[in-house]
Design a protein around this motif. Sequence first.
Motif, PDB file in Angstrom:
ATOM      1  N   LEU A 116     -41.682  -6.759  25.079  1.00 49.50           N
ATOM      2  CA  LEU A 116     -41.120  -7.521  26.197  1.00 49.50           C
ATOM      3  C   LEU A 116     -40.664  -6.569  27.297  1.00 49.50           C
ATOM      4  CD1 LEU A 116     -40.202 -10.322  27.245  1.00 49.50           C
ATOM      5  CD2 LEU A 116     -38.016  -9.906  26.101  1.00 49.50           C
ATOM      6  N   SER A 117     -41.095  -6.865  28.540  1.00 52.16           N
ATOM      7  CA  SER A 117     -40.705  -6.051  29.695  1.00 52.16           C
ATOM      8  C   SER A 117     -39.990  -6.916  30.720  1.00 52.16           C
ATOM      9  CB  SER A 117     -41.936  -5.408  30.345  1.00 52.16           C
ATOM     10  OG  SER A 117     -42.616  -4.566  29.436  1.00 52.16           O
ATOM     11  N   LEU A 118     -39.111  -6.270  31.516  1.00 51.23           N
ATOM     12  CA  LEU A 118     -38.453  -6.895  32.664  1.00 51.23           C
ATOM     13  C   LEU A 118     -38.921  -6.184  33.914  1.00 51.23           C
ATOM     14  CD1 LEU A 118     -34.611  -7.423  31.983  1.00 51.23           C
ATOM     15  CD2 LEU A 118     -36.329  -9.180  32.376  1.00 51.23           C
ATOM     16  N   HIS A 119     -39.387  -6.941  34.907  1.00 56.66           N
ATOM     17  CA  HIS A 119     -39.819  -6.347  36.174  1.00 56.66           C
ATOM     18  C   HIS A 119     -39.121  -7.103  37.301  1.00 56.66           C
ATOM     19  CE1 HIS A 119     -43.408  -5.128  39.015  1.00 56.66           C
ATOM     20  NE2 HIS A 119     -42.215  -4.897  39.541  1.00 56.66           N
ATOM     21  N   GLY A 120     -38.123  -6.468  37.910  1.00 56.74           N
ATOM     22  CA  GLY A 120     -37.400  -7.089  39.002  1.00 56.74           C
ATOM     23  C   GLY A 120     -37.701  -6.418  40.324  1.00 56.74           C
ATOM     24  N   ARG A 121     -37.788  -7.230  41.374  1.00 57.92           N
ATOM     25  CA  ARG A 121     -38.040  -6.697  42.703  1.00 57.92           C
ATOM     26  C   ARG A 121     -36.858  -7.005  43.615  1.00 57.92           C
ATOM     27  NH1 ARG A 121     -44.167  -8.610  44.101  1.00 57.92           N
ATOM     28  NH2 ARG A 121     -43.023 -10.508  44.607  1.00 57.92           N
ATOM     29  N   GLY A 122     -36.538  -6.044  44.499  1.00 57.56           N
ATOM     30  CA  GLY A 122     -35.410  -6.242  45.396  1.00 57.56           C
ATOM     31  C   GLY A 122     -34.111  -6.303  44.613  1.00 57.56           C
ATOM     32  N   ALA A 123     -33.246  -7.235  44.987  1.00 62.05           N
ATOM     33  CA  ALA A 123     -31.936  -7.343  44.338  1.00 62.05           C
ATOM     34  C   ALA A 123     -32.064  -7.595  42.844  1.00 62.05           C
ATOM     35  CB  ALA A 123     -31.131  -8.466  44.988  1.00 62.05           C
ATOM     36  N   THR A 124     -33.112  -8.307  42.431  1.00 63.59           N
ATOM     37  CA  THR A 124     -33.244  -8.626  41.013  1.00 63.59           C
ATOM     38  C   THR A 124     -33.645  -7.404  40.192  1.00 63.59           C
ATOM     39  OG1 THR A 124     -35.582  -9.313  41.004  1.00 63.59           O
ATOM     40  CG2 THR A 124     -33.953 -10.951  41.688  1.00 63.59           C
ATOM     41  N   GLY A 125     -34.154  -6.363  40.849  1.00 66.47           N
ATOM     42  CA  GLY A 125     -34.463  -5.123  40.132  1.00 66.47           C
ATOM     43  C   GLY A 125     -33.194  -4.419  39.689  1.00 66.47           C
ATOM     44  N   THR A 126     -32.184  -4.385  40.573  1.00 62.65           N
ATOM     45  CA  THR A 126     -30.890  -3.815  40.199  1.00 62.65           C
ATOM     46  C   THR A 126     -30.277  -4.630  39.078  1.00 62.65           C
ATOM     47  OG1 THR A 126     -30.615  -3.157  42.513  1.00 62.65           O
ATOM     48  CG2 THR A 126     -28.682  -3.004  41.093  1.00 62.65           C
ATOM     49  N   ALA A 127     -30.390  -5.967  39.161  1.00 63.22           N
ATOM     50  CA  ALA A 127     -29.878  -6.838  38.097  1.00 63.22           C
ATOM     51  C   ALA A 127     -30.618  -6.582  36.789  1.00 63.22           C
ATOM     52  CB  ALA A 127     -30.013  -8.303  38.515  1.00 63.22           C
ATOM     53  N   ALA A 128     -31.923  -6.310  36.878  1.00 63.70           N
ATOM     54  CA  ALA A 128     -32.708  -6.041  35.664  1.00 63.70           C
ATOM     55  C   ALA A 128     -32.232  -4.765  34.974  1.00 63.70           C
ATOM     56  CB  ALA A 128     -34.188  -5.943  36.005  1.00 63.70           C
ATOM     57  N   ILE A 129     -31.882  -3.739  35.762  1.00 64.83           N
ATOM     58  CA  ILE A 129     -31.368  -2.499  35.171  1.00 64.83           C
ATOM     59  C   ILE A 129     -30.105  -2.782  34.370  1.00 64.83           C
ATOM     60  CG2 ILE A 129     -30.321  -0.265  35.699  1.00 64.83           C
ATOM     61  CD1 ILE A 129     -32.222  -0.015  38.051  1.00 64.83           C
ATOM     62  N   LEU A 130     -29.202  -3.584  34.943  1.00 59.40           N
ATOM     63  CA  LEU A 130     -27.960  -3.899  34.245  1.00 59.40           C
ATOM     64  C   LEU A 130     -28.209  -4.821  33.058  1.00 59.40           C
ATOM     65  CD1 LEU A 130     -25.454  -4.389  37.214  1.00 59.40           C
ATOM     66  CD2 LEU A 130     -26.085  -2.302  36.002  1.00 59.40           C
ATOM     67  N   ALA A 131     -29.113  -5.789  33.214  1.00 60.63           N
ATOM     68  CA  ALA A 131     -29.407  -6.718  32.115  1.00 60.63           C
ATOM     69  C   ALA A 131     -29.991  -5.992  30.913  1.00 60.63           C
ATOM     70  CB  ALA A 131     -30.361  -7.809  32.598  1.00 60.63           C
ATOM     71  N   SER A 132     -30.816  -4.981  31.175  1.00 54.74           N
ATOM     72  CA  SER A 132     -31.454  -4.275  30.064  1.00 54.74           C
ATOM     73  C   SER A 132     -30.432  -3.586  29.165  1.00 54.74           C
ATOM     74  CB  SER A 132     -32.459  -3.247  30.596  1.00 54.74           C
ATOM     75  OG  SER A 132     -31.800  -2.193  31.275  1.00 54.74           O
ATOM     76  N   ALA A 133     -29.257  -3.270  29.721  1.00 56.11           N
ATOM     77  CA  ALA A 133     -28.197  -2.641  28.921  1.00 56.11           C
ATOM     78  C   ALA A 133     -27.711  -3.564  27.815  1.00 56.11           C
ATOM     79  CB  ALA A 133     -27.025  -2.253  29.825  1.00 56.11           C
ATOM     80  N   PHE A 134     -27.909  -4.893  27.997  1.00 57.15           N
ATOM     81  CA  PHE A 134     -27.429  -5.873  27.030  1.00 57.15           C
ATOM     82  C   PHE A 134     -28.576  -6.582  26.312  1.00 57.15           C
ATOM     83  CE2 PHE A 134     -24.434  -5.482  30.544  1.00 57.15           C
ATOM     84  CZ  PHE A 134     -23.246  -5.187  29.873  1.00 57.15           C
ATOM     85  N   ALA A 135     -29.798  -6.103  26.506  1.00 56.19           N
ATOM     86  CA  ALA A 135     -30.975  -6.778  25.953  1.00 56.19           C
ATOM     87  C   ALA A 135     -31.839  -5.784  25.180  1.00 56.19           C
ATOM     88  CB  ALA A 135     -31.777  -7.435  27.075  1.00 56.19           C
TER      89      ALA A 135
END
Length: 385
Positions: free
Chosen positions: A260-279
């Motif tokens: 499973l991968s997360l790919h966020g663009r723009g503001a959601t990319g920063t959110a993806a970095i933080l979300a990955s810490a808990f996922a």
Amino acid sequence: MRHVTIDSGHDYNRPMREAMYGWLDRWLRGRGDGSPVPEPEVRHEDPALLRCYPDAPSRPATIVTIPTFAHREAAARIAAVPRAPDHVQAWEAEAVAIRAALADEVLGGLPQAAPPRAKVAFDANRRLWTIEMSPEPGLSLRGFLREASLREGEVAPQGLVILSGEEDVTPESALAMGQAWVRAGYATFVVELRALGRLKPDTSEVAGAVDHNEAEWGIWIGRPLIGQWVFDLLQWIEVIGEVQARVSIGANAILAHLPLSLHGRGATGTAAILASAFAPKVTTTVAEGSLVRFVGPVPLPWSSIRMGLIAPGILKLGDVGRLASLTAPRRLVVVGGVGTDGEVLPKDQLEAAFVHARTVYGNYSADAALVLKTSLEEAGLPPER
């Protein structure tokens, strides 16, 4: 209590003030019937007489502009954050405290339970699944799941990628956004987050910030927008895990066991970095064209960046580059990272922004798992089969 409606702009004009005078007179001073009280004419002072320092030469060196003051204070907070430990055990002990503080004190709380069972519908013409979920009561989000393009002899996709951005998420945009990943053999799940795309409140731009009002509302309730975006991403991860067991996507039937991968663009990319810490389920996180530092070497204006990324207290834990260390040793790809002025950072500054993460990844002997590039092509994404 009395509600008076006056058609006006973003101000406190004379009719408003006179209505307030009358109300205060009646209820606080025992005079009149509450009708508006005329305001006496006001003579404005000469602005030059009101200035503490009428010109630059007369201003002491200790007096600085607000951006300069903010940068100085922010840099001091970053300087007070501990350096990266030189071994894994020390970092993992430190990371436990950082995650807890990030979740509860900065992001405003993260999901305590999985969302209700999602609604799933299939569009046979587009070969696209529409998935609707409620991350918390009163909010409904949509996502679109698409099968991978498999080559002859392949029996399963390379992986599943959850994609997010700032634009409207429609069947058409979902097909376009995930096309490159699909061709590379990945199933894609394009999702929307609250206060973005079709869910963005109809608020006007303030001082260049397109989401000023909704970002402000988030701060008022102790849940900054970036925390709410992280919340939504974590719920989408739970939803796709549950949906994978229910849907069969042709040759893509075995989705539940895919990387499973997360790919966020723009503001959601920063959110993806933080979300990955808990996922921990996420094996690869990609942040494209995203804010990668709040504090640069010199004061910069906040421009072309969503205000929703601002979370009070976040710098007590470190800048984005330190928080990204929470993803280690899993793969993290940052491409085209930008500063607060919206400009893409040169390679050396991008490396400088992630020096903490680089050290932590090195402690894990996972240097290659942290990829800092200026474009997706340079980063080799989507990967060739």
